[in-house]
Structures are given as C-alpha cells and as structure tokens.
Design an enzyme around this catalytic site. Structure first.
Site, PDB file in Angstrom:
ATOM      1  N   SER A 105       8.660  55.413  56.621  1.00 34.27           N
ATOM      2  CA  SER A 105       7.854  54.904  57.740  1.00 34.27           C
ATOM      3  C   SER A 105       7.975  55.832  58.942  1.00 34.27           C
ATOM      4  O   SER A 105       7.167  55.759  59.861  1.00 34.27           O
ATOM      5  CB  SER A 105       8.308  53.485  58.112  1.00 34.27           C
ATOM      6  OG  SER A 105       9.694  53.444  58.321  1.00 34.27           O
ATOM      7  N   GLU A 115       7.945  43.858  49.685  1.00 34.29           N
ATOM      8  CA  GLU A 115       7.204  43.963  50.952  1.00 34.29           C
ATOM      9  C   GLU A 115       5.880  43.199  50.838  1.00 34.29           C
ATOM     10  O   GLU A 115       5.115  43.406  49.879  1.00 34.29           O
ATOM     11  CB  GLU A 115       6.943  45.447  51.273  1.00 34.29           C
ATOM     12  CG  GLU A 115       6.125  45.644  52.540  1.00 34.29           C
ATOM     13  CD  GLU A 115       6.152  47.066  53.079  1.00 34.29           C
ATOM     14  OE1 GLU A 115       6.880  47.930  52.538  1.00 34.29           O
ATOM     15  OE2 GLU A 115       5.436  47.304  54.069  1.00 34.29           O
TER      16      GLU A 115
HETATM   17  O1  KIV Z   1       9.747  53.165  55.056  1.00 35.21           O
HETATM   18  C1  KIV Z   1      10.185  52.066  55.433  1.00 35.21           C
HETATM   19  O2  KIV Z   1      10.639  51.878  56.574  1.00 35.21           O
HETATM   20  C2  KIV Z   1      10.147  50.972  54.479  1.00 35.21           C
HETATM   21  C3  KIV Z   1      10.312  49.589  55.003  1.00 35.21           C
HETATM   22  C4  KIV Z   1       9.113  49.166  55.751  1.00 35.21           C
HETATM   23  C5  KIV Z   1      10.693  48.632  53.951  1.00 35.21           C
HETATM   24  O3  KIV Z   1       9.972  51.191  53.308  1.00 35.21           O
END
Ligand code: KIV
Length: 263
Positions: A46, A181
C-alpha cells in the site's frame, strides 16, 4: 517485552486473544507502533498509494519493498514484521524464492502473498525453506484490474464457498496466517472458525483473530477513507495515544464496530 514470533500469534488464536497489526513503512513510526503495544507491523505494498502517490499497488518494486522493510526493521524492537511480496514477483516458485529471500534478508520475519489455491505449491516451498507465509484473500489489491475495481468479495454463496475452500487449502499448504480484506463479516467469521491459524481482517468484521489498518488511514490522513477505517486521532492528544487506543480497541473487540463492516 519479548519479541513477538509466529508462535506468539498462533498461541493468541488458541487462547482466543485478539491482536493488532498496522501497515507502516519507516523507522520512526515502527518505534511508536512498538511503544503502543501493537504486535505486528505490515510493510505493505500500500506504500505505492500512500507514499508514492500511485493509484494502485501494481508499480511497487522489490527494491521499494526492501528499502522500507529495512527502515521498519531499524526502528522495530519486538513486533513481528511482515512484508508484502510485490506484484508479479511470485508468479512462479523460483521468482517467489528470490523475492522472499530479499525481503527476509532486509529484516522481514514473514512474507505476505495475495491469492488462492494456485499459491499452494509456492507456499509449501517457501515454508519448507524457512519463510513463514501469510496468505491474503478476498479483495487482493494487486489484482485490481482483473477484479474490475476495489470491491467487496465473497458476497454471493459461490464466492463465499470459494474463499472458504481457498482458506482451507492455503492453511494445508503451510500458510501460518490468513489475511482477509473486504469480505462480509459472516464469511470471515466462518473462515476464522474453520482454521487453526490466526486470521487478520481489514473490512472483514470483528470475528477475525486480529485486525490491520494502514497507519495513515487510522491517523485521519486519507481524505477519502474506506468504510472500514476509523480515525483514531479524533479522540487522541497525540499519535502515540491514537496508536495505543487502536491497539486497545482491537484487543477489547470494540473495533471494528458494525459501521465498519460489510454484510
Ligand atoms: O499493503 C497493505 O497495506 C495491505 C493491507 C491493506 C492489508 O495489504
């Protein structure tokens, strides 16, 4: 505090104790997250959206992931560090081994990969090689273009059954944590009950073993937060206090509340 290991988290599942995880990307926040008592840090891809300004996680590279994993590891004291394997770096077992090696050598204690039963052979290989694996199902953001957007998954009977079948197969292959998720709370609860390993939810209701939120979301920095996000800065005097409130709210089962969950 003793370092948190996969055994600690598996014991939590057996004892019915909830734990929290935060997706974070640097040393200074890793330190604060440790001080708040949060047991797990996810170096999530993310970061491609949060730090780099992309509109998906697809552009994130293994160089990016290693850089941020090293930074988190430097600030970490006792939390377990999980790092995302980036887009298309585990599409075959040989590539997965190379990616996992780089992340573990950068300071991760576990890697996370997105997908269902097609990952079973890869998971077995990694686990046999000494790499704990978290399997991520439901909304898998690296597949945003095949899913047709960031949508809740598992809403009809067939999809919900597919998620359950995937979860059981992934556990059997050796996955030591399952992350779900954006799935209906009832589906996530059923999957958590069916597995011996801990489950981590995000937008998956309150019945998973653990919860994860992206740091910048829970600090209220995202102008368009998802339904499953709570801004913990609203009733906190400091970032440190917001992190501690989040950890407490997860452990006590107060977060997520019904307004953060999908039906
Ligand atoms: O990349 C990330 O932060 C994630 C979370 C949203 C679970 O995969």
């Amino acid at each position: 505090m003793k370092p948190v290991t996969i055994n600690t988290l598996q014991q939590h599942k057996q004892d019915g104790i909830r734990f929290s995880c935060i997706a974070a990307y640097d040393a200074i926040f890793a330190r604060q997250i440790n001080q708040a008592g949060v047991e797990m840090i996810l170096v999530g891809d993310s970061l491609g959206m949060v730090l780099q300004g992309h509109n998906s996680t697809v552009p994130v590279t293994i160089t990016d992931m290693c850089y941020h994993t090293q930074a988190v590891a430097r600030g970490n004291q006792h939390a377990m560090i999980m790092a995302d394997m980036p887009f298309m770096t585990y599409s075959d077992t040989k590539s997965a081994v190379i990616t996992a090696t780089a992340l573990m050598q950068a300071g991760a204690h576990m890697v996370k990969i997105e997908g269902g039963q097609w990952l079973c052979d890869t998971i077995s290989t990694l686990v046999c090689g000494g790499v704990p694996v978290c399997a991520h199902i439901g909304l898998t953001p690296q597949s945003v273009h095949t899913l047709g957007g960031y949508k809740v998954q598992g809403r009809n009977k067939e999809q919900a059954q597919q998620l359950l079948d995937d979860a059981i197969a992934l556990e059997k292959a050796g996955a030591q944590i399952l992350l779900m998720e954006c799935v209906p709370a009832s589906v996530a609860a059923r999957i958590d009950k069916a597995l011996a390993i801990p489950t981590i939810g995000i937008g998956a209701g309150a019945q998973t073993t653990a919860q994860v939120l992206v740091l910048h979301d829970m600090l209220g920095l995202n102008p368009q937060p998802a339904k499953f996000v709570r801004n913990f800065m609203l009733d906190a005097d400091s970032i440190q206090q917001a992190l501690s409130h989040y950890n407490q709210a997860v452990i006590e089962g107060e977060f997520p509340a019904p307004e953060h969950t999908f039906k």
